[in-house]
Write a protein that holds these residues in place. Structure first.
Motif, PDB file in Angstrom:
ATOM      1  N   SER A 136      71.148  18.875  31.127  1.00 43.39           N
ATOM      2  CA  SER A 136      70.750  17.624  30.973  1.00 43.39           C
ATOM      3  C   SER A 136      69.633  17.417  32.200  1.00 43.39           C
ATOM      4  O   SER A 136      68.344  17.175  31.845  1.00 43.39           O
ATOM      5  CB  SER A 136      71.395  16.425  31.034  1.00 43.39           C
ATOM      6  N   ALA A 139      66.634  19.735  31.750  1.00 44.60           N
ATOM      7  CA  ALA A 139      65.851  19.359  30.512  1.00 44.60           C
ATOM      8  C   ALA A 139      64.814  18.244  31.201  1.00 44.60           C
ATOM      9  O   ALA A 139      63.591  18.171  30.884  1.00 44.60           O
ATOM     10  CB  ALA A 139      66.804  18.992  29.413  1.00 44.60           C
ATOM     11  N   ASN A 228      68.026  13.102  20.276  1.00 42.21           N
ATOM     12  CA  ASN A 228      69.158  13.067  21.019  1.00 42.21           C
ATOM     13  C   ASN A 228      69.822  11.671  21.180  1.00 42.21           C
ATOM     14  O   ASN A 228      71.020  11.570  21.415  1.00 42.21           O
ATOM     15  CB  ASN A 228      68.927  13.766  22.360  1.00 42.21           C
ATOM     16  N   GLU A 281      64.305  19.348  24.259  1.00 40.60           N
ATOM     17  CA  GLU A 281      65.685  18.387  23.502  1.00 40.60           C
ATOM     18  C   GLU A 281      66.594  19.273  22.593  1.00 40.60           C
ATOM     19  O   GLU A 281      67.717  18.825  22.736  1.00 40.60           O
ATOM     20  CB  GLU A 281      64.732  17.390  22.770  1.00 40.60           C
ATOM     21  N   ARG A 284      68.838  20.278  25.198  1.00 39.26           N
ATOM     22  CA  ARG A 284      69.740  19.242  25.677  1.00 39.26           C
ATOM     23  C   ARG A 284      70.773  19.025  24.734  1.00 39.26           C
ATOM     24  O   ARG A 284      71.962  18.892  25.052  1.00 39.26           O
ATOM     25  CB  ARG A 284      68.963  17.992  26.163  1.00 39.26           C
TER      26      ARG A 284
END
Length: 394
Positions: A136, A139, A228, A281, A284
């Motif tokens: 994360s 990202a 997300n 994304e 992620r």
């Protein structure tokens, strides 16, 4: 068996002894907090108190001196040892106190008051890398690099109107691609409306946003990031990965004049922004996905890692390093989480049978029938078709 018959021969570190009585101290480790002007105290429970066992023991007989010396040597050895408690059984303890007593009136006898305390394991803190959070964070860094790259390349200021019209067309196509990828991969229509309302707002503002590239990039990244925020990880991953293919149908712009060159740069910037943001994304989402098999995890890892590598090869240096860091974080995360997962294998039942029967035959656990039905999209759990290969966990 009578209660006396359940007693065991008492010993410590293998040295036996006789006992007269045994007691214990149990309870909780409580800290009492008292406050000025308050009558009621607050008791803070710090956990279970270490159990303490006191045994009134003795050794007796013509050879009691040698017996006594063995028991005392056992009590003075360092570290914990095994105590066979006469009424509580075997346990690991440390000697807290050993008080021998002998007197002339009781010859051939040595008495002891032995106090033991339970010995636990000395557990040290262990460090574990949070690989999912690492994905994360990587990202976030990659998105920042992608936004900066877009902001530095995209502009319509000072160019003819056709450059603005072309940029508007590319941005509108990108927004429509966001909508289609969501519709194709996100079946929850209740949540989907939130995503599509954002699409509507972005379409209404895109003409104005063309004059401020940083704001345009921010709105695009926010809209793609909603995948997300709103949907389950596996759905978000599929939708975002589908979106990462945006731009393949756009025609190249001939670099014949400075305006055409900027038009081509703008088109590449929009395509790169959408493709890279969507792929970031998707990565992620993979970091948030709970995989059910090693086969599934490795397939997702390889798909995204290869796509990230392809994107990095054509990106400027700052974006290249950010995408590479994200790729490394993804590989580490999936590798760590997939290590203990089972592989998927093919299995062909010889006849049509209920899923509950098949689950018992494969796993010895009939409650796993729903897993077989869901993984293989079986229409009815009572009739798993024979002769057709199924995917099952090894």
């Amino acid at each position: 068996m009578s209660w006396r018959g359940q007693w065991q021969t008492a010993s410590f570190r293998g040295v036996e002894f006789r006992f007269r009585s045994a007691s214990a101290a149990l309870g909780r480790r409580n800290v009492v907090h008292s406050y000025p002007g308050r009558d009621d105290p607050y008791v803070e429970d710090m956990g279970r108190k270490a159990r303490e066992f006191t045994i009134e023991a003795f050794v007796i007989g013509a050879g009691y001196i040698a017996w006594r010396d063995k028991l005392e040597a056992a009590c003075e050895q360092p570290g914990p040892g095994e105590l066979v408690h006469p009424t509580r059984g075997r346990m690991q303890v440390a000697v807290q106190d050993c008080r021998p007593a002998e007197n002339i009136e009781a010859g051939g006898l040595a008495s002891y008051s032995l106090t033991f305390i339970e010995a636990g394991n000395n557990l040290f803190p262990t460090a574990r890398v949070d690989t999912q959070s690492a994905v994360s964070f990587a990202a976030d860094d990659a998105l920042a690099a992608v936004q900066d790259d877009f902001t530095g390349a995209f502009t319509v200021a000072g160019f003819p109107a056709f450059v603005n019209v072309s940029a508007l067309s590319n941005a509108t196509a990108a927004i429509e691609s966001m909508r289609l990828s969501a519709l194709s991969n996100l079946p929850d229509m209740g949540v989907l409306s939130t995503f599509t309302s954002g699409i509507g707002g972005l379409l209404g503002a895109v003409d104005t946003l063309l004059g401020t590239p940083s704001a345009l990039a921010s709105r695009f990244l926010s809209q793609i990031g909603l995948l997300n925020s709103l949907f389950a990880p596996h759905q978000a991953r599929q939708a975002a990965f589908a979106l990462s293919g945006f731009g393949s149908s756009l025609l190249p712009v001939p670099a014949t004049t400075p305006s055409r060159i900027q038009q081509g740069i703008n088109q590449s910037a929009v395509v790169g922004l959408v493709q890279r943001a969507a792929l970031i994304e998707a990565t992620r989402a993979a970091g948030q996905t709970t995989f059910t098999s090693r086969t599934e995890a490795v397939a997702v890892r390889d798909q995204l890692a290869n796509a990230l590598q392809t994107q990095a090869e054509t990106a400027p240096d700052t974006v290249y390093f950010a995408l590479t860091d994200l790729r490394v974080a993804l590989v580490r995360d999936v590798g760590a989480r997939a290590a203990n997962l089972a592989d998927l294998i093919g299995y062909t039942p010889t006849s049509t049978q209920p899923a509950i029967v098949l689950a018992y035959r494969l796993y010895g656990d009939p409650s796993r029938d729903a897993e077989i039905v869901a993984r293989n999209r079986v229409r009815h759990p009572g009739f798993v078709p024979g002769g057709s290969e199924l995917e099952v966990l090894a």
